[in-house]
Design an enzyme around this catalytic site. Structure first.
Site, PDB file in Angstrom:
ATOM      1  N   ARG A 183       0.851  -1.197   0.000  1.00 14.83           N
ATOM      2  CA  ARG A 183       0.000   0.000   0.000  1.00 14.83           C
ATOM      3  C   ARG A 183       0.884   1.243   0.000  1.00 14.83           C
ATOM      4  O   ARG A 183       0.594   2.234  -0.633  1.00 14.83           O
ATOM      5  CB  ARG A 183      -0.948   0.004   1.204  1.00 14.83           C
ATOM      6  CG  ARG A 183      -1.670   1.328   1.344  1.00 14.83           C
ATOM      7  CD  ARG A 183      -2.882   1.340   2.291  1.00 14.83           C
ATOM      8  NE  ARG A 183      -2.878   0.371   3.350  1.00 14.83           N
ATOM      9  CZ  ARG A 183      -2.111   0.438   4.444  1.00 14.83           C
ATOM     10  NH1 ARG A 183      -1.282   1.455   4.627  1.00 14.83           N
ATOM     11  NH2 ARG A 183      -2.181  -0.502   5.359  1.00 14.83           N
ATOM     12  N   ASP A 207      -7.698  20.703 -12.319  1.00 13.12           N
ATOM     13  CA  ASP A 207      -8.071  19.401 -12.867  1.00 13.12           C
ATOM     14  C   ASP A 207      -7.764  19.455 -14.361  1.00 13.12           C
ATOM     15  O   ASP A 207      -8.432  20.159 -15.118  1.00 13.12           O
ATOM     16  CB  ASP A 207      -9.557  19.153 -12.588  1.00 13.12           C
ATOM     17  CG  ASP A 207     -10.055  17.805 -13.092  1.00 13.12           C
ATOM     18  OD1 ASP A 207      -9.439  17.256 -14.034  1.00 13.12           O
ATOM     19  OD2 ASP A 207     -11.068  17.312 -12.560  1.00 13.12           O
ATOM     20  N   LYS A 255      -9.352   8.811 -18.140  1.00 11.80           N
ATOM     21  CA  LYS A 255      -9.658   9.444 -19.432  1.00 11.80           C
ATOM     22  C   LYS A 255      -8.421   9.380 -20.339  1.00 11.80           C
ATOM     23  O   LYS A 255      -7.994   8.312 -20.690  1.00 11.80           O
ATOM     24  CB  LYS A 255     -10.161  10.867 -19.172  1.00 11.80           C
ATOM     25  CG  LYS A 255     -11.149  10.980 -17.988  1.00 11.80           C
ATOM     26  CD  LYS A 255     -12.459  10.236 -18.188  1.00 11.80           C
ATOM     27  CE  LYS A 255     -13.272  10.081 -16.910  1.00 11.80           C
ATOM     28  NZ  LYS A 255     -13.547  11.284 -16.157  1.00 11.80           N
TER      29      LYS A 255
HETATM   30  C1  LIG Z   1     -13.940  11.568 -14.753  1.00 10.78           C
HETATM   31  C2  LIG Z   1     -13.534  12.857 -14.144  1.00 10.78           C
HETATM   32  C3  LIG Z   1     -13.232  12.962 -12.780  1.00 10.78           C
HETATM   33  C4  LIG Z   1     -13.389  11.790 -11.836  1.00 10.78           C
HETATM   34  O1  LIG Z   1     -12.461  10.795 -12.085  1.00 10.78           O
HETATM   35  P1  LIG Z   1     -12.744   9.222 -11.819  1.00 10.78           P
HETATM   36  O2  LIG Z   1     -11.525   8.592 -12.375  1.00 10.78           O
HETATM   37  O3  LIG Z   1     -14.007   8.873 -12.538  1.00 10.78           O
HETATM   38  O4  LIG Z   1     -12.873   9.070 -10.344  1.00 10.78           O
HETATM   39  C5  LIG Z   1     -12.810  14.184 -12.304  1.00 10.78           C
HETATM   40  N1  LIG Z   1     -12.689  15.260 -13.112  1.00 10.78           N
HETATM   41  C6  LIG Z   1     -12.984  15.191 -14.422  1.00 10.78           C
HETATM   42  C7  LIG Z   1     -12.845  16.413 -15.264  1.00 10.78           C
HETATM   43  C8  LIG Z   1     -13.415  14.001 -14.982  1.00 10.78           C
HETATM   44  O5  LIG Z   1     -13.724  13.950 -16.291  1.00 10.78           O
END
Ligand SMILES: *Cc1c(COP(=O)(O)O)cnc(C)c1O
Length: 419
Positions: free
Chosen positions: A53, A200, A225
């Site tokens: 971990r 983000d 993504k």
């Molecule tokens: C998908 C997404 C998230 C969340 O991520 P997960 O991997 O689904 O937990 C956060 N921010 C954006 C812009 C996203 O597209």
């Protein structure tokens, strides 16, 4: 391959953080499927490897690779993008204030609003295309400014460097957090003194935008993504240059334990090897499709940061830069996401979504295959109708995650679906 600074992005994608396995010369980083490591004497273990971990060699390679791609000193990976966010929010104290985009990813808002409810955080959502609105939202107890650019699904572009200037002014004026004393929680003992800017970077990917270089304290990714890129895993990442902050984040990563498996780390290492090539094609295809859509008689409006008609096109040109060698005059890259409004509202839109064959009707984004979705019914259904309307999420709004197929086939698919 640690002295990677001398290399360009596409080279780092393939090499950063990785060197041939010392025991066999295996060129690929092994998948270390182990939960524990043998110690030579009680408490004597190799290189921090005592329990998986805390540390796993496949993960270590991935973390260095992702840090290099975001031009940061520290990379941390998590079992999902939201687990990465959770690690950041654990840095807050009761009563802290956080400013975030009005169209922040729904799951991010839900975590803040529901899971962290017990911290009685103050939150303000603003349209971050207005720097004045962000500045006006700052309070003496603001500890995080959280932005997403391009945003989802309206693809608003936020000026990361501009927001950093606001955060720095806020830091100069910020009140010492309530109960400043160290409450003896190890790395989390002292409260955050100054507001952090978290960007983000999921929609852009590090191949075309590097938030740390634009002034963010932390770059965050849903690796699910573009970084993963093949719609086969769920993961997240945080990258920072700040050593103290990295130690605090690392503490929570281990103490909470939302780490990805070695197998998922291996898949991501394989994915980042092609990130620059994939992103180049995502950007080229999206530009071609966006241009084609603007000429289509059944399309009311196309939203793509690469179009001159996009309200923040000039900012996108400045902030989103291809990491690959580009033709003169093409020194910006705008990503693979397009939104558009189909004329006539819900019925013709639904027909189009039922008729596409190559585009798959699905949530998520960033994979090699093209996806299409309807924000009002799918990704943004949890928003009340008025909130959707305020953000511009019309019933005819469709979001495309343009893949890396041949653009001519993608256009032909949309053409038939719209006919
Ligand atoms: C998908 C997404 C998230 C969340 O991520 P997960 O991997 O689904 O937990 C956060 N921010 C954006 C812009 C996203 O597209």
């Amino acid at each position: 391959m640690s002295a990677h600074q001398a290399h360009r992005f596409g080279t780092d994608c393939i090499h950063a953080g990785q060197s041939p396995d010392p025991t066999t010369g295996a060129i690929m980083t092994p998948v270390y499927l182990t939960s524990t490591y043998v110690q030579s004497s009680p408490g004597v273990f190799k290189d921090g490897y005592d329990y998986a971990r805390s540390k796993n060699p496949t993960r270590t390679a991935l973390e260095s690779n992702i840090a290099a791609l975001e031009h940061g000193r520290h990379g941390l990976v998590f079992s999902s993008g939201l687990a990465a966010m959770d690690c950041v929010l654990h840095q807050l104290r009761a009563g802290d204030h956080i400013v975030l985009s009005d169209d922040v990813y729904g799951g991010s808002f839900r975590q803040l609003d529901k899971v962290f409810r017990h911290l009685l955080l103050e939150t303000t959502r603003v349209d971050m295309t207005s720097l004045q609105a962000i500045e006006a939202a700052i309070r003496p107890n603001t500890r995080i400014v959280w932005l997403e650019t391009p945003s989802n699904p309206m693809l608003k572009i936020i000026d990361i460097a501009g927001v950093r200037a606001i955060v720095d002014r806020a830091a100069a004026k910020s009140a010492p957090p309530g109960g400043v004393r160290d409450i003896g929680l190890g790395p989390l003992g002292s409260p955050l003194q100054n507001p952090l800017l978290v960007a983000d970077n999921t929609f852009a990917s590090p191949a075309i935008q590097n938030p740390l270089q634009l002034g963010a304290h932390i770059a965050m990714h849903s690796c699910t993504k573009y970084i993963g890129g093949h719609s086969d895993l769920v993961a997240g990442a945080l990258i920072t240059d700040d050593d103290d902050l990295a130690a605090r984040l690392r503490f929570v990563q281990n103490a909470v334990g939302a780490v990805p498996s070695a197998m998922d780390c291996f898949l991501m290492l394989r994915s980042t090897k092609t990130l620059h090539v994939r992103m180049q094609r995502h950007c080229e295809n999206a530009m071609a499709i966006a241009r084609w859509l603007t000429r289509h008689p059944k399309i009311e409006k196309v939203i793509y940061p690469g179009l001159e008609s996009h309200p923040q096109h000039a900012l996108a040109r400045k902030q989103m830069k291809p990491s690959w060698e580009s033709a003169p005059g093409a020194d910006s890259a705008f990503g693979g996401m397009i939104s558009c409004i189909v004329k006539g509202g819900l019925d013709p839109t639904r027909r189009m979504l039922e008729r596409v064959k190559l585009f798959s009707l699905a949530e998520s984004l960033g994979g090699v295959e093209s996806l299409i979705e309807h924000p009002a019914i799918m990704t943004h259904a949890s928003l009340p109708a008025e909130a959707r309307a305020a953000l511009g999420i019309a019933d005819g709004l469709v979001r495309l995650s343009v893949g890396i197929e041949d653009a001519r086939d993608l256009i032909a698919d949309l053409d038939v679906a719209l006919a």
